[in-house]
Design an enzyme around this catalytic site. Structure first.
Site: not given
Ligand code: NAI
Ligand code: OAA
Length: 265
Positions: A188, A122, A218
Site C-alpha cells: 500500500n 506507514a 521503507h
Molecule cells: N497505507 C498503509 O501504509 C498500510 C495499509 N494497510 C492496509 O490495511 C489493511 C488492514 O491491515 P491490518 O489491520 O494489519 O490487517 P488484519 O488482517 O489484521 O485485519 C484486517 C481486518 O479486516 C477485515 N476485513 C477484510 N476485508 C474486509 C471487508 N471487505 N469488509 C470488512 N472487513 C474486512 C478482516 O476480517 C480483518 O479483521 C491491510 O490489508 C492493508 O490493505 C496496512 C498496512 C499499511
Molecule cells: O505497514 C507497512 O509497513 C507497509 C505495508 O504493509 C503496506 O505498504 O501495505
C-alpha cells in the site's frame, strides 16, 4: 463526531484503543466481514457503544467512515459510503491500482459531494513528494524491506524458502501498480508513494525479504525540479500483524482527530 470503522484486525483494534483518549470521537459502527465471539468481546471492550455490523446500516450517518480492512473493502464499503455523502479515510491505498477504481471512487465522491482521504500510513514525506510533483519529477524509486515472516502468504513464498533465508532477497521489481496488485497487504505504501509522485505506472518499486532487519524499512528516492529527496523510515511492526507498521495506526488516528480540531497540518 460519530465514525464508522471498517475492519477490526491489527490496525482496527489499535485505532479503537487510541481513540479512547479522544472523547470527541465516537466509534458507533464497526463493519467486519465475519462477526465472531472474539470480535464481539473486543469491540465491547474497546468501543462499548459501537455496533458490530456486516455493512453500514441505511439509517446510519457517520461524519466519517474509516477503512482499515483490506482492498476488497474499498468497493464493498467505501464506494457506497461516498455515494451516500459520507467522507472516507482510506488505508488500503493499493486498491486504487485496480484499473477503473480511482475513477469509480472519484465519481462516487462527486455523487455524494464529499471527499476521500488517503492516509500516508506507514510512510512519511508524502506531502513533500506531492508538492515536488507540481514542479515536475524525473524519477521516484521506492523500496520496501521487511523480515521474511512479513511475506508469508504472498507470492514471495513461491520464489524462496522464507523461513530459512540467510540473506536479503529481492522478491519483486516492477511498477507500483504491479506491486500493489500482487502484494495487497504489503505494498500500500508503494501505491501511496506513486499516487503522490509519478503515478502507479511510472514509479519503480523493489520489495525485499531481509532476515537482517527487524523493522519494516521503507525507502524513497526522488529527483526532480525541486531538487532531490531521500527518506528512510524504519517502522516497528504491530505485534498482531508483522506485515503492518505501527505508524499506520497513528496516521489513521491523526486523520480522524484532525477533523475535530481547528488546525490541519
Ligand atoms: N497505507 C498503509 O501504509 C498500510 C495499509 N494497510 C492496509 O490495511 C489493511 C488492514 O491491515 P491490518 O489491520 O494489519 O490487517 P488484519 O488482517 O489484521 O485485519 C484486517 C481486518 O479486516 C477485515 N476485513 C477484510 N476485508 C474486509 C471487508 N471487505 N469488509 C470488512 N472487513 C474486512 C478482516 O476480517 C480483518 O479483521 C491491510 O490489508 C492493508 O490493505 C496496512 C498496512 C499499511
Ligand atoms: O505497514 C507497512 O509497513 C507497509 C505495508 O504493509 C503496506 O505498504 O501495505
Amino acid at each position: 463526531m460519530e465514525i464508522a470503522l471498517v475492519g477490526c484486525g491489527a490496525i482496527g483494534r489499535s485505532v479503537l484503543t487510541l481513540l479512547q483518549q479522544h472523547p470527541h470521537v465516537h466509534p458507533k459502527w464497526v463493519v467486519v466481514s465475519r462477526i465472531t465471539p472474539q470480535l464481539l468481546e473486543a469491540v465491547a471492550d474497546l468501543a462499548p457503544s459501537a455496533q458490530l455490523v456486516h455493512a453500514l446500516p441505511d439509517d446510519a450517518h457517520p461524519a466519517l467512515l474509516v477503512e482499515c480492512a483490506g482492498h476488497s473493502a474499498i468497493a464493498q464499503h467505501v464506494r457506497p459510503a461516498l455515494e451516500r455523502g459520507i467522507a472516507c479515510v482510506v488505508a488500503s491505498v493499493g486498491a486504487l491500482s485496480t484499473p477503473g477504481m480511482a475513477q469509480a471512487l472519484e465519481a462516487a465522491a462527486a455523487t455524494g459531494n464529499t471527499q476521500i482521504q488517503l492516509v500516508s500510513g506507514a510512510i512519511g514525506g508524502v506531502d513533500a513528494l506531492s508538492a515536488a510533483q507540481l514542479g515536475g519529477l524525473d524519477q521516484v524509486i521506492y523500496s520496501g524491506r521487511k523480515p521474511p515472516l512479513a511475506w508469508v502468504g504472498t507470492p514471495a513464498e513461491a520464489g524462496c524458502e522464507l523461513a530459512s533465508l540467510r540473506e536479503a532477497v529481492c522478491i519483486f521489481e516492477g511498477t507500483a501498480r504491479e506491486a500493489a496488485l500482487r502484494y495487497p497487504k504489503n505494498a500500500n505504501v508503494a501505491a501511496t508513494v506513486a499516487l503522490a509522485g509519478l503515478g502507479l505506472d511510472h514509479t519503480t518499486v523493489r520489495l525485499f525479504a531481509d532476515p537482517a532487519v527487524d523493522t519494516n524499512v521503507h525507502h524513497i528516492q526522488a529527483k526532480g525540479a525541486f531538487g532531490c529527496m531521500e527518506l528512510t523510515l524504519q517502522g516497528r511492526p504491530l505485534a498482531a500483524n508483522p506485515k503492518t507498521s505501527a505508524l499506520t495506526v497513528y496516521s489513521i488516528v491523526r486523520a480522524i482527530v484532525q477533523r475535530t480540531g481547528r488546525w490541519v497540518m
